[in-house]
Design a protein around this motif. Sequence first.
Motif, PDB file in Angstrom:
ATOM      1  N   VAL A  97      -5.524  13.208  -0.692  1.00 34.69           N
ATOM      2  CA  VAL A  97      -5.091  11.899  -0.199  1.00 34.69           C
ATOM      3  C   VAL A  97      -5.194  10.905  -1.356  1.00 34.69           C
ATOM      4  O   VAL A  97      -6.263  10.741  -1.946  1.00 34.69           O
ATOM      5  N   TRP A  98      -4.078  10.234  -1.646  1.00 34.21           N
ATOM      6  CA  TRP A  98      -3.984   9.301  -2.769  1.00 34.21           C
ATOM      7  C   TRP A  98      -3.424   7.991  -2.234  1.00 34.21           C
ATOM      8  O   TRP A  98      -2.326   7.964  -1.668  1.00 34.21           O
ATOM      9  N   ILE A  99      -4.175   6.920  -2.385  1.00 36.35           N
ATOM     10  CA  ILE A  99      -3.779   5.611  -1.857  1.00 36.35           C
ATOM     11  C   ILE A  99      -3.842   4.586  -2.979  1.00 36.35           C
ATOM     12  O   ILE A  99      -4.838   4.506  -3.703  1.00 36.35           O
ATOM     13  N   THR A 100      -2.790   3.793  -3.104  1.00 37.31           N
ATOM     14  CA  THR A 100      -2.731   2.742  -4.122  1.00 37.31           C
ATOM     15  C   THR A 100      -2.313   1.431  -3.476  1.00 37.31           C
ATOM     16  O   THR A 100      -1.361   1.385  -2.701  1.00 37.31           O
ATOM     17  N   ASP A 101      -3.035   0.368  -3.812  1.00 39.62           N
ATOM     18  CA  ASP A 101      -2.669  -1.000  -3.429  1.00 39.62           C
ATOM     19  C   ASP A 101      -2.203  -1.708  -4.694  1.00 39.62           C
ATOM     20  O   ASP A 101      -2.861  -1.619  -5.736  1.00 39.62           O
ATOM     21  N   THR A 156       0.855  -1.177   0.000  1.00 36.08           N
ATOM     22  CA  THR A 156       0.000   0.000   0.000  1.00 36.08           C
ATOM     23  C   THR A 156       0.890   1.225   0.000  1.00 36.08           C
ATOM     24  O   THR A 156       1.816   1.331   0.799  1.00 36.08           O
ATOM     25  N   HIS A 188       0.793   5.346   0.191  1.00 34.86           N
ATOM     26  CA  HIS A 188      -0.057   6.448   0.645  1.00 34.86           C
ATOM     27  C   HIS A 188       0.674   7.765   0.433  1.00 34.86           C
ATOM     28  O   HIS A 188       1.815   7.912   0.875  1.00 34.86           O
ATOM     29  N   ARG A 189       0.033   8.677  -0.255  1.00 33.12           N
ATOM     30  CA  ARG A 189       0.584  10.020  -0.440  1.00 33.12           C
ATOM     31  C   ARG A 189      -0.491  11.011  -0.022  1.00 33.12           C
ATOM     32  O   ARG A 189      -1.653  10.869  -0.371  1.00 33.12           O
ATOM     33  N   GLU A 190      -0.062  12.024   0.718  1.00 31.27           N
ATOM     34  CA  GLU A 190      -0.975  13.049   1.193  1.00 31.27           C
ATOM     35  C   GLU A 190      -0.250  14.378   1.133  1.00 31.27           C
ATOM     36  O   GLU A 190       0.901  14.474   1.541  1.00 31.27           O
ATOM     37  N   ALA A 221      -6.582   2.117  -6.844  1.00 30.09           N
ATOM     38  CA  ALA A 221      -6.187   3.401  -6.267  1.00 30.09           C
ATOM     39  C   ALA A 221      -7.415   4.251  -6.018  1.00 30.09           C
ATOM     40  O   ALA A 221      -8.448   4.104  -6.679  1.00 30.09           O
TER      41      ALA A 221
END
Length: 142
Positions: free
Chosen positions: A100-104, A3, A5-7, A85
């Motif tokens: 907030v950007w989240i990618t698995d 995972t 996570h960028r914020e 994402a």
Amino acid sequence: MATIHREFELTASAAQVWDALRDFRAVHQRLAPGFLTACRIDEEGARILDFSNGSVARELPVSIDESLHRIAYTVTGSRMRHHHASAQVFDAGEGRSRFVWITDVLPDELAPYIAGMMDEGAAAMKKKLEAEAQKSSSGSPT
């Protein structure tokens, strides 16, 4: 599964950022120009993105939630076994927003590459969105 996570905060209102983020077909123009060089929509509604490093990705929309200011998508037809994402915009007050950007992603070995791409994308988004917000606040045409 990795995972990533960028914020980050933006000097742009949540409404302005959401308006650009939700425009699935114009991401290369409104959200991350320079990082993305082209966007085509295929017969299934997926966007085919050309990146500045020569990569190409097919992103299929999963959800565009107006009330949450959230978009979710998946990358298909690539060497990844799994990619999902989401990006969401929050009001941070006084004309600011939080992105907030989240990618698995699977396999885990691709995480450093994806993280680097997300870092480049975030920098391009910040540059474009803050420039547009500055134009809006100064009364200049966009």
